[in-house]
Enzyme design. Structure first.
Site, short mmCIF file in Angstrom:
data_model
loop_
_atom_site.label_atom_id
_atom_site.label_comp_id
_atom_site.label_asym_id
_atom_site.label_seq_id
_atom_site.Cartn_x
_atom_site.Cartn_y
_atom_site.Cartn_z
N GLY A 137 4.43 -1.92 1.44
CA GLY A 137 4.49 -1.31 2.77
C GLY A 137 5.59 -0.29 2.89
N GLU A 371 0.19 8.33 -2.17
CA GLU A 371 1.24 8.47 -3.20
C GLU A 371 1.81 9.89 -3.21
OE1 GLU A 371 2.03 6.03 -5.55
OE2 GLU A 371 0.33 4.65 -5.49
N GLY A 372 1.87 10.52 -2.04
CA GLY A 372 2.35 11.89 -1.93
C GLY A 372 1.17 12.84 -1.93
#
Ligand code: TGC
Ligand code: FAD
Length: 392
Positions: A137, A371-372
């Site tokens: 999280g 993840e970006g």
């Protein structure tokens, strides 16, 4: 149901760079995917549910913590082995790879790297077999690309911590046994804390309505005055660098995984183009279709080379975060473009679930964001080469 005929594509003979162990690990993962997952994945995506009966099998092929040392239940493998497993899983479905990479890089990795010996012994062996499933999280409703702004926080109450806040977009949350949660202490410093299912005030509502990554369960994490025992704090590292270092490992896995999606789309499109006839000849004989296929294998080969080298650097402990960003961004973009081109080669057949292409394409819309995002990774490269921060 379509038979899974996938055999792999290795245009630059990269197999020659792999050890016998690498090939065995990859082939074992591929065989398991073909036998256990390919026959059911379309239905799972249609149902919008992760097929949980696969969890023990995922553990057996090394899908949970492949590079975690054997003393903690991991397989003790190298980074190229980890990558090859991610490639084979995502060759079938990005949601399958998500479950494996979240467990490995975002749950087991922080416990192994930043946890106490007690935490390692308590959680890692059960996470390695899949007896426990974890989630990670970091993202909040108002803090996605900018996780440093998070508001989830905990207070030291003497004999326990009191956790409040909310996370959203969390893979595996709805059925996870534990969550590695990133939260601020009273001074605003970020720490990792392990929250276990059953703790009062902790709930994990499912997020519905996704058109992407449907075979993966996504949810929220709600913390309403959750009393967390003090022994659940990850004491080995604090600050934003701690969760970001876990992301390095997961982004590396995605760089390999995206090649898997691209390989599957290319494989299906190539076979279809050779079989499908229009104007009395296979469509593979038309220059426009050959251009698509030739560019696909060229881009896949470039991504394979980039990623193999990154794996070597990871094995030597020399890969930088910026190098990982480049590979994640390049390979996911490459895969999404190949999925779109492959879908066109199949004409109308490209949009139905007899073929996996549309599912890959929709999945990759999540992979290019989580993840970006694509743009965040570009800015990471930009900052690395210029020294100028364009985020803020
Ligand atoms: P910034 O000031 O640049 O950095 C803060 C501190 O972190 C250090 N650092 C890193 N450390 C380790 N690894 C990295 N990759 C690191 N990048 C930065 C940095 O040196 C600094 O350390 P210190 O000691 O000086 O404090 O941070 P910023 O606030 O400007 O943000 C930078 C930015 C935008 C690059 C970063 O926050 C970012 O990467 N944003 C994207 C967020 C993201 O990727 N979220 C992913 C959530 S998890 C997920 O999506 C799982 S999907 C799972 C699945 O289903 O597969
Ligand atoms: P935003 O940050 O709001 O970005 C919106 C747009 O603005 C993007 O295009 C972005 O590139 C752009 N942008 C933002 N900042 C800048 C800037 N400085 N300069 C230029 N452009 C900018 N998170 C977890 O913590 N755990 C998980 O397990 C997890 N699983 C996920 C599963 C799925 C299916 C999805 C879709 C997401 C998941 N995420 C998870 C969250 C994911 O990491 C975020 O969605 C992602 O980091 C982007 O955040 P955001 O959606 O809030 O977009």
């Amino acid at each position: 149901m379509r038979t899974d005929l996938y055999q792999g594509h290795d245009y630059y003979l990269l197999d020659e760079l792999l050890t016998e162990e690498h090939k065995l690990i990859r082939d074992t993962a591929r065989a398991w995917v073909k036998k256990e997952v390919s026959p059911i994945i379309e239905q799972a995506a249609e149902d919008g549910k992760f097929p949980k009966h696969l969890i023990p099998g995922l553990g057996e092929i090394g899908g949970f913590g492949p590079y975690i040392p054997e003393e903690y239940g991991g397989a003790g493998l190298d980074q190229i082995s980890y990558g090859l497993i991610m490639q084979e899983l995502e060759r079938c479905d990005s949601g399958l790879r998500s479950t494996s990479s979240v467990q490995s890089s975002l749950v087991m990795y922080p416990i192994w790297k930043y946890g106490t010996e007690e935490q390692r012994k308590k959680f890692l062996p059960k996470l390695a077999t899949g007896e426990f499933i974890g989630c990670f999280g970091l993202t909040e409703p108002d803090h996605g690309s900018n996780p440093g702004g998070m508001i989830t926080n905990f207070k030291d109450m003497g004999d326990h911590y009191l956790l409040n806040g909310a996370k959203m977009w969390i893979s595996n949350a709805p059925f996870a046994d534990l969550a590695v949660v990133w939260a601020k202490d009273e001074s605003g410093r970020i720490h990792g804390i392990i929250v276990e299912r059953g703790m009062e005030g902790f709930s994990t509502p499912t997020m519905t309505g996704k058109w992407s990554l449907r075979a993966s369960d996504t949810g929220e994490l709600i913390f309403d005055n959750v009393k967390v025992p003090k022994e659940n704090l990850l004491t080995g590292r604090s600050g934003l660098g701690a969760p970001l270092s876990c992301l390095d490992s997961a982004r590396y896995g995605i760089a390999w995984g995206a090649i898997g999606s691209a390989l599957d789309c290319y494989d299906v499109a190539l076979r279809y183009a050779k079989e499908r006839k229009q104007f009395d000849r296979p469509i593979a004989g038309f220059q426009l279709q050959q251009k698509k296929l030739a560019e696909m294998i060229t881009e896949i080969t470039k991504a394979q080379l980039l990623t193999h080298r990154l794996g070597q650097l990871r094995n030597e402990g020399r890969a930088t975060s910026a190098q990982i960003s480049m590979a994640k961004r390049n390979n996911v973009d490459m895969a999404i473009n190949i999925a779109r081109e492959a879908r066109q080669i199949l004409g109308g057949m490209g949009i139905i679930n007899e073929y996996p292409i549309m599912r890959h394409m929709m999945n990759l819309e999540s992979v290019i964001t989580y993840e970006g995002t694509h743009d965040i990774h570009l800015l990471i490269t930009g900052m690395d080469i210029t020294g100028e921060n364009a985020f803020k």
